[in-house]
Design an enzyme around this catalytic site. Sequence first.
Site: not given
Ligand code: NAD
Length: 511
Positions: A176, A273, A307, A485
């Site tokens: 995102n 995060e 998020c 962060e």
């Molecule tokens: P996701 O957890 O599906 O993927 C995030 C990242 O992790 C991707 O790069 C993915 O390829 C990688 N990944 C997946 N499985 C993994 C593993 N087993 N080991 C290591 N890396 C792995 O999340 P998403 O769909 O890309 O993003 C949406 C989520 O992110 C939402 O829950 C949102 O709230 C959260 N988010 C949090 C923040 C914050 O700052 N708190 C900011 C933005 C998004």
Amino acid sequence: MSIRIINAQSTRQLQRGFASWTSYLSNHSLNFIDGKRMKTLDPTQEKLNLEEPATGSILGAIQSSGRGDVDKAVKSAVIAQQEWGQRSGPEKRDILMEAARLLRNRKEDIARVEVSDTGKPMWEAMGDVQSVIDSVTYFAGIAPTMCGQHFTLSGGSFGYTRREPLGVVAAIGAWNYPIQMAGWKSAPALACGNAVVFKPSQFTPFTAVILGEIYQEAGLPDGLYNVIQGGAETGNFLTSHNDIAKVTFTGSVETGTKVMTSCASGIKHVTLELGGKSPLIIFDDCNIDNAVKGAIMANFLSQGQVCSNGTRVFIQDSIFDDVISRLVKHTKSIKLGDPHADDTRMGPMINAAHANKVMKMIERAKTEGAEIMCGGEYITIDDSKMKGKFISPCILKPTDDMEISKEEVFGPVMNVYSFKTEEEVLNRANDTKFGLASGVFTNDLNRAHRVAAKLQAGNCYVNNYNIYPTELPFGGNKMSGIGRENGTITVDYFTQLKSVYVENNDVDCPI
Ligand code: NAD
């Protein structure tokens, strides 16, 4: 070698000729290792088509990186870090300052790539790039300030602490905020003397590579910032790699749990995060115009795929109807369309699979009895090129126990609830496993600070929402994460202390 990102052509010109645009993008969906863009070593690895969210056009493809690619990136980072970790603060500052200058010059070009990649509207993407410029500038300034403490000890002996880099940091981002995550994670890591291997989401690979080229052009030695493309398997190769000292991760709670487990087996530092289901409380003594605008900003940025969104909006009962009618009026006026157009306020969802997940959650809420006040439907844009999934921003009134009140939707859905008293609303606001953000609208100074202190979240906005100044730490409590962060506190998350004891007397040896 200096690689210019866009040569003589602006991104807008490139876009007009689709072939040159996709060729430019394809070159930036590769790995970036040791200062060079390169294909993955193993051609049998999975290939994933990259669809432009707004149009559905294929922009290119990424090939997942295997263990060999991850090894190569980490190895180059280990070598580069040894020299970088010895550089003085001002030397690191000057390179980061130059990177900030280059980013500023190419702000619009980078934002255009981000818009094509994520579907977020141009006005937002410009803000995202600005937040990276701010972060790189801020941590450039922090680099020369890093220092330890001195301790006077008995008999003239003394001790001091040294703040040392961790080594190689693995950074993993969600889809995102691609450039923002690459910048927010790499700038402090580099300023603290570490090297970085960044893995963007497999859905949004481009701007992390562009950032790498900018760092390189600014004078950052090759190998200090690498990009590895791929999905879950690649991410796991990275987090479990023996030469990684720390993982900084942004994504879902589900993946964050796996990342933390992987880090636990290697006793690695970890920052997480994660997701949220944040409350925004509107008291009847507030400025209602500001509260309505705040609730919109808390829910519909990046099509609700944020998020920290304040997705549970609690409105005091005496102003409930007034606030709702203004919220609905504002929400219905939001212009959805081509995210590159200047007057577009909201764009498409990231992809069909995610859009369908959001729609299913809305449908289940309806079945459970939630009242839809507006939106929540697929809409067609009056432009035949816009074939992506556009969802009209939705306001709905559920009860506290429904799935939509408990789980993150990650879409344009604002829940509204009515409340009577401060005590009641605090209990309901805190009744969640998440703790990322929160907000309160009130003109009562005492109440504002009392409520801010009692909300169980890492961030609280008083009379605004979803603002991220670089100076202010950002991060979650409860299941929304660990660590922070932004802000000077970030130095603690990217360095380790060494305590040095210096004896000024003969050694006392009673044994
Ligand atoms: P996701 O957890 O599906 O993927 C995030 C990242 O992790 C991707 O790069 C993915 O390829 C990688 N990944 C997946 N499985 C993994 C593993 N087993 N080991 C290591 N890396 C792995 O999340 P998403 O769909 O890309 O993003 C949406 C989520 O992110 C939402 O829950 C949102 O709230 C959260 N988010 C949090 C923040 C914050 O700052 N708190 C900011 C933005 C998004």
